[in-house]
Enzyme design. Structure first.
Site, PDB file in Angstrom:
ATOM      1  CG  ASN A 165      -0.253  -0.019   2.515  1.00 35.10           C
ATOM      2  OD1 ASN A 165       0.396   0.951   2.879  1.00 35.10           O
ATOM      3  ND2 ASN A 165      -0.335  -1.137   3.244  1.00 35.10           N
ATOM      4  CG  ASP A 218      -7.045  -4.872   5.852  1.00 37.64           C
ATOM      5  OD1 ASP A 218      -6.571  -4.869   6.997  1.00 37.64           O
ATOM      6  OD2 ASP A 218      -7.575  -3.873   5.327  1.00 37.64           O
ATOM      7  CE  LYS A 241       8.803 -12.737 -13.085  1.00 40.60           C
ATOM      8  NZ  LYS A 241       9.518 -12.377 -14.281  1.00 40.60           N
ATOM      9  CG  ASP A 280      -6.659  -6.302  13.581  1.00 39.43           C
ATOM     10  OD1 ASP A 280      -5.891  -5.590  14.263  1.00 39.43           O
ATOM     11  OD2 ASP A 280      -7.659  -5.846  12.982  1.00 39.43           O
ATOM     12  CG  PHE A 333      -3.287   6.003  13.167  1.00 39.99           C
ATOM     13  CD1 PHE A 333      -3.348   7.272  12.620  1.00 39.99           C
ATOM     14  CD2 PHE A 333      -2.347   5.743  14.145  1.00 39.99           C
ATOM     15  CE1 PHE A 333      -2.486   8.263  13.038  1.00 39.99           C
ATOM     16  CE2 PHE A 333      -1.469   6.731  14.565  1.00 39.99           C
ATOM     17  CZ  PHE A 333      -1.544   7.998  14.003  1.00 39.99           C
ATOM     18  CE  LYS A 355     -11.259   0.660  10.680  1.00 39.14           C
ATOM     19  NZ  LYS A 355     -10.580   1.268   9.529  1.00 39.14           N
TER      20      LYS A 355
END
Ligand code: CTP
Length: 411
Positions: A210, A278, A288, A307, A325, A339
């Site tokens: 990300n 996640d 590969k 988590d 966060f 959350k």
């Protein structure tokens, strides 16, 4: 924030000279009296008028001005404040200071002062890593000066590396820590911070990742250390340098991040600032993945990652204060409230990440949620967010009670 009552600020020549103006503004806002010496090099980047407009007093810039000597001699000037801060400190002034050269007002004042001296270097990364500069810095430290490490980033010359002057908010925090002479609010506390992205392997060359830069988590780790905490930072792959005064461990995937956090426990504070993936491949391919075998489409089957925040806040070794966060693209506050409860954390910092904002950016707009209430902070630099959070954490431990947050107020 406990700061010295007065500072003699010496501004030398660097593209970062403009940051000295922001530094003066922040110091003045905290009630600090700022006297300034602008070196010849510094005056090529900013004007005495700009400096004086912010300090509200005369800017000294010429050793041989008879008027200045009558008004305030250079020896008196060197002792007028509680400490001397050189920001930005060019490679040139560091070399002169380490050699004891006194050929202008700035260097003369530095040689004559009997006050603590702090330097905030700013220069090209090659100049910073040059053995001559390294020698000068070692000499200055041996002579008793304190050095605020420059940070990594893009340089005005277009190159990239370590050499940018520390941000004014961080310099303020450093001064505050110095003036508390060891009475740091979080000394004796242990903190663990996760930061940056995780990368979940698909095959030996590809991964799911990300856009997290790690800027916010790293700034929090650094600010906690500045406040006296013993900090372990568990970082995913980022391009940032390891923060000063922090034990940093580098990991790649979520599983390794959790293992590293567990190994770093026990702690008093846990801050989960990492953007943990996640999902992951249950069994990453050992070879590969080849295009021809996957034909025109490839379907990856993913399973959830562990988590980390929820695991830590429900573990037997749960730190006294667990902070998470929430990165949300929609329904920011309802999602963040849910959350916080779902992950059983004490505080949660909610921020909107719509349209790629926040990830990689230098600023953040936070709403702090706790069982006691919600507090919306103005948009600010990620370093300022870190210091605001650390002030809250310090207040929490000082009171030994949850900090009372009043709905809708701004701290
Ligand atoms: N977090 C974690 N481990 C995960 C996922 C998230 O520790 N596997 C932590 C993050 O570090 C952050 C908080 O949980 O402190 C919330 O992360 P966020 O990405 O906002 O939420 P998710 O739990 O991933 O939920 P969703 O993607 O559905 O919003």
């Amino acid at each position: 924030m406990s700061l010295p009552r007065s500072v003699l600020l010496i501004i030398t020549g660097s593209v970062a000279s403009y940051k000295a103006l922001e530094l003066i503004r922040l110091l003045r806002a905290q009630g600090v009296t700022v006297t300034t010496i602008l070196s010849r090099g510094g005056a090529k980047f900013i004007t005495p008028l700009a400096v004086s407009s912010l300090t509200g007093t005369k800017t000294y810039d010429d050793l041989f001005s008879l008027t200045d000597e009558v008004e305030m001699g250079h020896i008196e000037l060197s002792r007028v404040a509680d400490l001397v801060l050189v920001a930005p400190a060019s490679a040139d002034i560091l070399a002169k200071m380490s050699a004891g050269i006194a050929d202008d007002l700035a260097t003369t004042a530095l040689l004559a002062t009997n006050k603590p001296v702090i330097v905030a270097p700013a220069m090209n990364h090659k100049m910073w890593s040059h053995p001559a500069t390294e020698r000068n810095i070692s000499q200055l430290k041996a002579d008793g000066s304190r050095v605020i490490q420059p940070t990594e980033g893009s340089m005005a010359c277009g190159e990239f590396g370590v050499g940018r002057m520390a941000e004014p908010a961080d310099i303020l925090q450093f001064l505050s820590q110095q003036s508390r002479t060891g009475n740091t609010p979080l000394s004796g506390k242990r903190a663990i911070v996760t930061s940056g992205p995780t990368a979940e392997p698909i095959d030996p060359v590809r991964y799911l990742g990300n856009r997290s830069s790690g800027k916010q988590g790293h700034a929090i780790a650094e600010a906690l250390a500045m406040a006296g905490a013993e900090v372990t930072l568990i970082s995913g792959a980022v391009t940032l340098p390891d923060p000063q005064g922090v034990t940093t461990q580098h990991v790649t995937d979520a599983e390794a991040m959790l293992t590293a956090v567990n190994q770093a426990l026990p702690a008093d504070i846990f801050v989960g600032a990492a953007a943990v993936a996640d999902w992951r491949m249950e069994k990453p391919a050992l070879q590969k993945l080849k295009k021809q075998k996957a034909a025109s489409r490839l379907t990856l089957e993913l399973v959830p990652t562990v988590d980390i925040l929820a695991t830590i806040s429900n573990s037997k070794k749960r730190p006294a204060l667990v902070i998470g966060f929430a990165a949300e693209t929609d329904k920011l506050l309802p999602n963040a409230r849910a959350k916080r409860k779902a992950k059983n954390c004490d505080w949660l910092l909610a921020n909107a990440v719509t349209g790629g904002a926040v990830f990689g950016a230098d600023t953040n707009q936070i709403t702090l949620l706790s069982a006691e209430g919600e507090e919306a902070w103005e948009q600010m630099d990620k370093h300022a967010v870190a210091h605001r959070l650390v002030e809250k954490i310090s207040g929490h431990f000082a009171q030994k009670l949850p900090t009372r947050l009043v709905k809708g107020t701004r701290a």
